[in-house]
Design a protein around this motif. Structure first.
Motif, PDB file in Angstrom:
ATOM      1  N   TRP A  39     -36.932  13.804 -42.110  1.00 38.57           N
ATOM      2  CA  TRP A  39     -38.239  13.151 -41.985  1.00 38.57           C
ATOM      3  C   TRP A  39     -39.083  13.838 -40.929  1.00 38.57           C
ATOM      4  N   THR A  44     -40.330   9.017 -39.190  1.00 41.09           N
ATOM      5  CA  THR A  44     -39.191   8.550 -38.394  1.00 41.09           C
ATOM      6  C   THR A  44     -39.567   7.290 -37.618  1.00 41.09           C
ATOM      7  N   HIS A  47     -39.677   4.484 -40.002  1.00 36.47           N
ATOM      8  CA  HIS A  47     -38.296   4.078 -40.314  1.00 36.47           C
ATOM      9  C   HIS A  47     -37.756   3.120 -39.254  1.00 36.47           C
ATOM     10  N   HIS A  50     -39.188  -0.209 -39.926  1.00 37.70           N
ATOM     11  CA  HIS A  50     -38.548  -0.768 -41.107  1.00 37.70           C
ATOM     12  C   HIS A  50     -37.207  -1.399 -40.756  1.00 37.70           C
ATOM     13  N   ASP A  51     -36.367  -0.662 -40.037  1.00 34.94           N
ATOM     14  CA  ASP A  51     -35.035  -1.183 -39.718  1.00 34.94           C
ATOM     15  C   ASP A  51     -35.104  -2.395 -38.799  1.00 34.94           C
ATOM     16  N   GLU A 125     -31.341   2.308 -32.964  1.00 38.19           N
ATOM     17  CA  GLU A 125     -32.386   2.892 -33.814  1.00 38.19           C
ATOM     18  C   GLU A 125     -33.548   3.401 -32.959  1.00 38.19           C
ATOM     19  N   HIS A 129     -33.880   7.530 -32.585  1.00 42.60           N
ATOM     20  CA  HIS A 129     -35.027   8.107 -33.279  1.00 42.60           C
ATOM     21  C   HIS A 129     -36.142   8.507 -32.318  1.00 42.60           C
TER      22      HIS A 129
END
Length: 194
Positions: A39, A44, A47, A50-51, A125, A129
């Motif tokens: 990504w 990223t 993401h 999202h998580d 996360e 990230h």
């Protein structure tokens, strides 16, 4: 390492760290690849949001066997600053869900997971990230030791000793650790035994 206790305050600290390190670079080119990921930096960050939202939904709904059938869509035209705002909002939702949850709450995440597991996954996360994004942007940064230690204790109980940030990166295939081969596959243990 033993079982660690991670909670909503750690999640709030982690997202504050993420904003602090990335906000000065929102005008950079976020279309570059995020470290070792496929990504780009913007995707990223989306993401992460999202998580965090998915974890908040799981904590609130407490499903026993599967993820909830919903997804987060970050508009394609959203600039990095706005995407970081979405990450902050989703972190706030997860922190609120965790703070309100009964400590005996269990919800599905590849097994029965408790609030400390969801908090640790959220922190992981964010930290991992953020590291990926800083690598893509060329910003030298390592995750904070205290938060890295908390994640390692909860999600990687068999992690080797060493500098917590570097051990966390090694445990997730993102770094070297002296005397150990680089990991090419890995998984964390958020679900409770049994």
């Amino acid at each position: 390492m033993g079982t660690g206790s991670v909670d909503s305050r750690d999640l709030e600290r982690a997202v504050s760290v993420m904003r602090g390190v990335l906000a000065p670079h929102v005008d950079a080119d976020w279309s570059v690849r995020a470290g070792p990921l496929e990504w780009d930096c913007r995707a990223t960050a989306a993401h992460v949001a999202h998580d965090l939202l998915a974890y908040a939904g799981l904590v609130a709904a407490r499903p026993a066997e599967a993820y909830l059938p919903f997804d987060l869509v970050v508009h394609a035209e959203a600039e990095p600053r706005a995407v970081l705002g979405v990450v902050g909002a989703c972190a706030g939702l997860l922190a609120t869900a965790l703070a309100a949850a009964d400590p005996r709450m269990r919800a599905w995440h590849w097994g029965r997971c408790d609030t400390t597991g969801f908090a640790a996954m959220g922190v992981a996360e964010i930290l991992l990230h953020t590291h990926d994004i800083t690598q893509g942007l060329g910003v030298p940064w390592l995750p904070p030791a205290r938060l890295s230690t908390a994640v390692l204790q909860r999600l990687f109980p068999d992690a080797p000793p060493g500098d917590p940030a570097r051990v966390l990166l090694w445990c997730t295939g993102r770094g070297e650790l002296e005397g150990r081969p680089r990991l090419t596959s890995w998984s964390w243990r958020a679900a409770l035994p049994g």
